[in-house]
Design a protein around this motif. Sequence first.
Motif, PDB file in Angstrom:
ATOM      1  N   GLY A 129       2.806 -23.703 -72.271  1.00  0.00           N
ATOM      2  CA  GLY A 129       1.603 -24.459 -72.584  1.00  0.00           C
ATOM      3  C   GLY A 129       0.384 -23.611 -72.876  1.00  0.00           C
ATOM      4  N   ILE A 130       0.589 -22.313 -73.172  1.00  0.00           N
ATOM      5  CA  ILE A 130      -0.519 -21.416 -73.476  1.00  0.00           C
ATOM      6  C   ILE A 130      -0.523 -21.141 -74.975  1.00  0.00           C
ATOM      7  CG2 ILE A 130      -1.471 -19.105 -73.135  1.00  0.00           C
ATOM      8  CD1 ILE A 130      -0.183 -19.152 -70.330  1.00  0.00           C
ATOM      9  N   SER A 131      -1.640 -21.407 -75.616  1.00  0.00           N
ATOM     10  CA  SER A 131      -1.777 -21.235 -77.066  1.00  0.00           C
ATOM     11  C   SER A 131      -2.466 -19.910 -77.374  1.00  0.00           C
ATOM     12  CB  SER A 131      -2.578 -22.399 -77.655  1.00  0.00           C
ATOM     13  OG  SER A 131      -2.804 -22.207 -79.028  1.00  0.00           O
ATOM     14  N   ALA A 132      -1.673 -18.932 -77.827  1.00  0.00           N
ATOM     15  CA  ALA A 132      -2.209 -17.603 -78.121  1.00  0.00           C
ATOM     16  C   ALA A 132      -2.436 -17.439 -79.620  1.00  0.00           C
ATOM     17  CB  ALA A 132      -1.250 -16.523 -77.623  1.00  0.00           C
ATOM     18  N   GLU A 133      -3.587 -16.898 -79.967  1.00  0.00           N
ATOM     19  CA  GLU A 133      -3.869 -16.547 -81.358  1.00  0.00           C
ATOM     20  C   GLU A 133      -3.536 -15.069 -81.560  1.00  0.00           C
ATOM     21  OE1 GLU A 133      -6.545 -18.657 -83.737  1.00  0.00           O
ATOM     22  OE2 GLU A 133      -7.883 -16.928 -83.987  1.00  0.00           O
ATOM     23  N   VAL A 134      -2.723 -14.772 -82.581  1.00  0.00           N
ATOM     24  CA  VAL A 134      -2.295 -13.394 -82.831  1.00  0.00           C
ATOM     25  C   VAL A 134      -2.915 -12.906 -84.131  1.00  0.00           C
ATOM     26  CG1 VAL A 134      -0.336 -11.842 -83.199  1.00  0.00           C
ATOM     27  CG2 VAL A 134      -0.125 -13.751 -81.587  1.00  0.00           C
ATOM     28  N   LYS A 159      -0.884 -16.067 -86.249  1.00  0.00           N
ATOM     29  CA  LYS A 159      -0.620 -17.319 -85.535  1.00  0.00           C
ATOM     30  C   LYS A 159      -1.925 -17.815 -84.936  1.00  0.00           C
ATOM     31  CE  LYS A 159       1.713 -19.269 -81.483  1.00  0.00           C
ATOM     32  NZ  LYS A 159       0.418 -19.744 -80.907  1.00  0.00           N
ATOM     33  N   GLU A 160      -2.269 -19.045 -85.233  1.00  0.00           N
ATOM     34  CA  GLU A 160      -3.492 -19.606 -84.685  1.00  0.00           C
ATOM     35  C   GLU A 160      -3.267 -20.097 -83.260  1.00  0.00           C
ATOM     36  OE1 GLU A 160      -5.193 -22.545 -87.219  1.00  0.00           O
ATOM     37  OE2 GLU A 160      -5.674 -21.102 -88.803  1.00  0.00           O
ATOM     38  N   GLY A 161      -4.298 -19.990 -82.443  1.00  0.00           N
ATOM     39  CA  GLY A 161      -4.219 -20.447 -81.062  1.00  0.00           C
ATOM     40  C   GLY A 161      -5.604 -20.722 -80.516  1.00  0.00           C
ATOM     41  N   SER A 162      -5.666 -21.248 -79.298  1.00  0.00           N
ATOM     42  CA  SER A 162      -6.954 -21.665 -78.753  1.00  0.00           C
ATOM     43  C   SER A 162      -7.260 -21.107 -77.366  1.00  0.00           C
ATOM     44  CB  SER A 162      -6.993 -23.203 -78.672  1.00  0.00           C
ATOM     45  OG  SER A 162      -5.896 -23.691 -77.904  1.00  0.00           O
ATOM     46  N   SER A 180       3.787  -9.007 -80.163  1.00  0.00           N
ATOM     47  CA  SER A 180       2.760  -9.979 -79.786  1.00  0.00           C
ATOM     48  C   SER A 180       3.159 -11.392 -80.197  1.00  0.00           C
ATOM     49  CB  SER A 180       1.425  -9.602 -80.427  1.00  0.00           C
ATOM     50  OG  SER A 180       0.978  -8.346 -79.962  1.00  0.00           O
ATOM     51  N   LEU A 181       3.785 -11.521 -81.358  1.00  0.00           N
ATOM     52  CA  LEU A 181       4.265 -12.834 -81.793  1.00  0.00           C
ATOM     53  C   LEU A 181       5.395 -13.337 -80.886  1.00  0.00           C
ATOM     54  CD1 LEU A 181       4.236 -12.297 -85.661  1.00  0.00           C
ATOM     55  CD2 LEU A 181       2.773 -13.869 -84.375  1.00  0.00           C
ATOM     56  N   ASP A 182       6.257 -12.417 -80.458  1.00  0.00           N
ATOM     57  CA  ASP A 182       7.310 -12.794 -79.502  1.00  0.00           C
ATOM     58  C   ASP A 182       6.688 -13.286 -78.194  1.00  0.00           C
ATOM     59  OD1 ASP A 182       9.290 -12.110 -81.290  1.00  0.00           O
ATOM     60  OD2 ASP A 182       9.680 -10.143 -80.405  1.00  0.00           O
ATOM     61  N   ALA A 183       5.665 -12.578 -77.741  1.00  0.00           N
ATOM     62  CA  ALA A 183       4.978 -12.981 -76.513  1.00  0.00           C
ATOM     63  C   ALA A 183       4.309 -14.341 -76.687  1.00  0.00           C
ATOM     64  CB  ALA A 183       3.936 -11.926 -76.141  1.00  0.00           C
ATOM     65  N   ALA A 207       7.101  -7.633 -75.147  1.00  0.00           N
ATOM     66  CA  ALA A 207       6.651  -9.026 -75.100  1.00  0.00           C
ATOM     67  C   ALA A 207       6.352  -9.515 -73.676  1.00  0.00           C
ATOM     68  CB  ALA A 207       7.684  -9.928 -75.784  1.00  0.00           C
ATOM     69  N   PRO A 208       7.212  -9.230 -72.686  1.00  0.00           N
ATOM     70  CA  PRO A 208       6.883  -9.675 -71.324  1.00  0.00           C
ATOM     71  C   PRO A 208       5.569  -9.101 -70.797  1.00  0.00           C
ATOM     72  CG  PRO A 208       9.209  -9.093 -71.471  1.00  0.00           C
ATOM     73  CD  PRO A 208       8.570  -8.656 -72.758  1.00  0.00           C
ATOM     74  N   LEU A 209       5.287  -7.847 -71.101  1.00  0.00           N
ATOM     75  CA  LEU A 209       4.032  -7.244 -70.645  1.00  0.00           C
ATOM     76  C   LEU A 209       2.835  -7.889 -71.332  1.00  0.00           C
ATOM     77  CD1 LEU A 209       2.838  -4.955 -68.865  1.00  0.00           C
ATOM     78  CD2 LEU A 209       2.889  -3.509 -70.903  1.00  0.00           C
ATOM     79  N   ILE A 210       2.972  -8.166 -72.625  1.00  0.00           N
ATOM     80  CA  ILE A 210       1.881  -8.821 -73.365  1.00  0.00           C
ATOM     81  C   ILE A 210       1.647 -10.229 -72.811  1.00  0.00           C
ATOM     82  CG2 ILE A 210       1.128  -9.633 -75.636  1.00  0.00           C
ATOM     83  CD1 ILE A 210       2.940  -7.358 -76.817  1.00  0.00           C
ATOM     84  N   SER A 211       2.717 -10.941 -72.511  1.00  0.00           N
ATOM     85  CA  SER A 211       2.591 -12.283 -71.926  1.00  0.00           C
ATOM     86  C   SER A 211       1.862 -12.228 -70.590  1.00  0.00           C
ATOM     87  CB  SER A 211       3.981 -12.899 -71.724  1.00  0.00           C
ATOM     88  OG  SER A 211       4.651 -13.074 -72.944  1.00  0.00           O
ATOM     89  N   LYS A 212       2.213 -11.241 -69.791  1.00  0.00           N
ATOM     90  CA  LYS A 212       1.585 -11.106 -68.471  1.00  0.00           C
ATOM     91  C   LYS A 212       0.085 -10.836 -68.606  1.00  0.00           C
ATOM     92  CE  LYS A 212       4.147  -9.137 -65.449  1.00  0.00           C
ATOM     93  NZ  LYS A 212       4.890  -8.130 -64.625  1.00  0.00           N
ATOM     94  N   ALA A 213      -0.278  -9.988 -69.570  1.00  0.00           N
ATOM     95  CA  ALA A 213      -1.699  -9.691 -69.785  1.00  0.00           C
ATOM     96  C   ALA A 213      -2.459 -10.931 -70.252  1.00  0.00           C
ATOM     97  CB  ALA A 213      -1.844  -8.569 -70.803  1.00  0.00           C
ATOM     98  N   ALA A 214      -1.835 -11.708 -71.134  1.00  0.00           N
ATOM     99  CA  ALA A 214      -2.472 -12.944 -71.604  1.00  0.00           C
ATOM    100  C   ALA A 214      -2.700 -13.916 -70.449  1.00  0.00           C
ATOM    101  CB  ALA A 214      -1.609 -13.589 -72.692  1.00  0.00           C
ATOM    102  N   LYS A 215      -1.732 -13.985 -69.552  1.00  0.00           N
ATOM    103  CA  LYS A 215      -1.883 -14.864 -68.382  1.00  0.00           C
ATOM    104  C   LYS A 215      -2.979 -14.359 -67.456  1.00  0.00           C
ATOM    105  CE  LYS A 215       2.965 -16.320 -68.328  1.00  0.00           C
ATOM    106  NZ  LYS A 215       4.234 -16.247 -67.563  1.00  0.00           N
TER     107      LYS A 215
END
Length: 329
Positions: A228-233, A200-203, A217-220, A314-322
């Motif tokens: 509004g957060i664009s994650a690249e996986v 998945k592309e992201g910025s 990670s894709l779920d996150a 997924a929730p933990l991965i989201s938190k780390a990304a934030k």
Amino acid sequence: MTCRDALNQAMEEEMLRDQKVFIMGEEVARYNGAYKVTKGLMDKFGEDRVMDTPITEMGFAGLAVGAALAGLRPVCEFMTFNFAMQAIDQIVNSAGKTHYMSGGEVHCPVVFRGPNGAASGVAAQHSQDYSAWYGSVPGLKVVSPYSAEDCKGLLKAAIRDPNPVVFLENEMLYGHTFPWSQAAQADDFLLPIGKAKVEKEGSDVTIVAHSIMVDRSLDAAAELEKEGISAEVINLRSIRPLDIDTILKSVKKTNRLVTVEGGFPAFGVGSEICAQIVEGEGFDYLDAPVERLTGADVPTPYAAPLEALAFPDAPLISKAAKRALYRAQ
């Protein structure tokens, strides 16, 4: 297409293509494999090419290595890579080092495959992730597929490779259904070992994972998108060789990096990625510290509530990304 069927198809196609390819392992023939990955192959190719072995990993791994050194192309299944610890001398010393020690004269085209990492409710001795173990060994190639296309394309490439390949599957992905492209249906569908895939592309932030952690990670990333957060996986696919170039290219774009794996935190795949990024030009592009998400630094618990807490979700991965974006609450 499920990962189980994709692996089965890869082996069937390679056995039809090359008479030197054969399968061996515990219950791979008459029982169709402990996880039914080799279902139907004994009926098609006979017991000369799909062979049940005694319960002695050191013994049949040694037979596989010897067959490879003699010019055959064995696919050696371990019922789980936890049991392959009994055979680690054959894998690391006999298979992994013979090409170097023979001055490049002797190749060892063997594939060691089977489920790796935690499954569900199998406790401490059956839940280890060996990616970093084997990934540290010169002479081995180490593959960790995620999707059905990964499984087929990488296993076919592994069987054709002149080097020993450790092929680390995931039990919980065997029955998982994935999209199946027209290209993947071809008999000559191969994926290069050593090349990652941007799933998945992201910025805004780069998330690097392998095996089942790509799924989480894709779920996150999907949840982060809602905020509004664009994650690249990035799906690593290959542990050794490690495609650091694809990771670096992404970090130059997002300026943030999170690694996700199911192995232990110390000396892991994420540790190696972090080291290579900060030791090179990637360091200059980072706007936040690299964060590693791993399994807990304890033997995997048997109790279901504790087991669920022992691995990234997924929730933990989201938190780390934030956190990488300084948006964690």
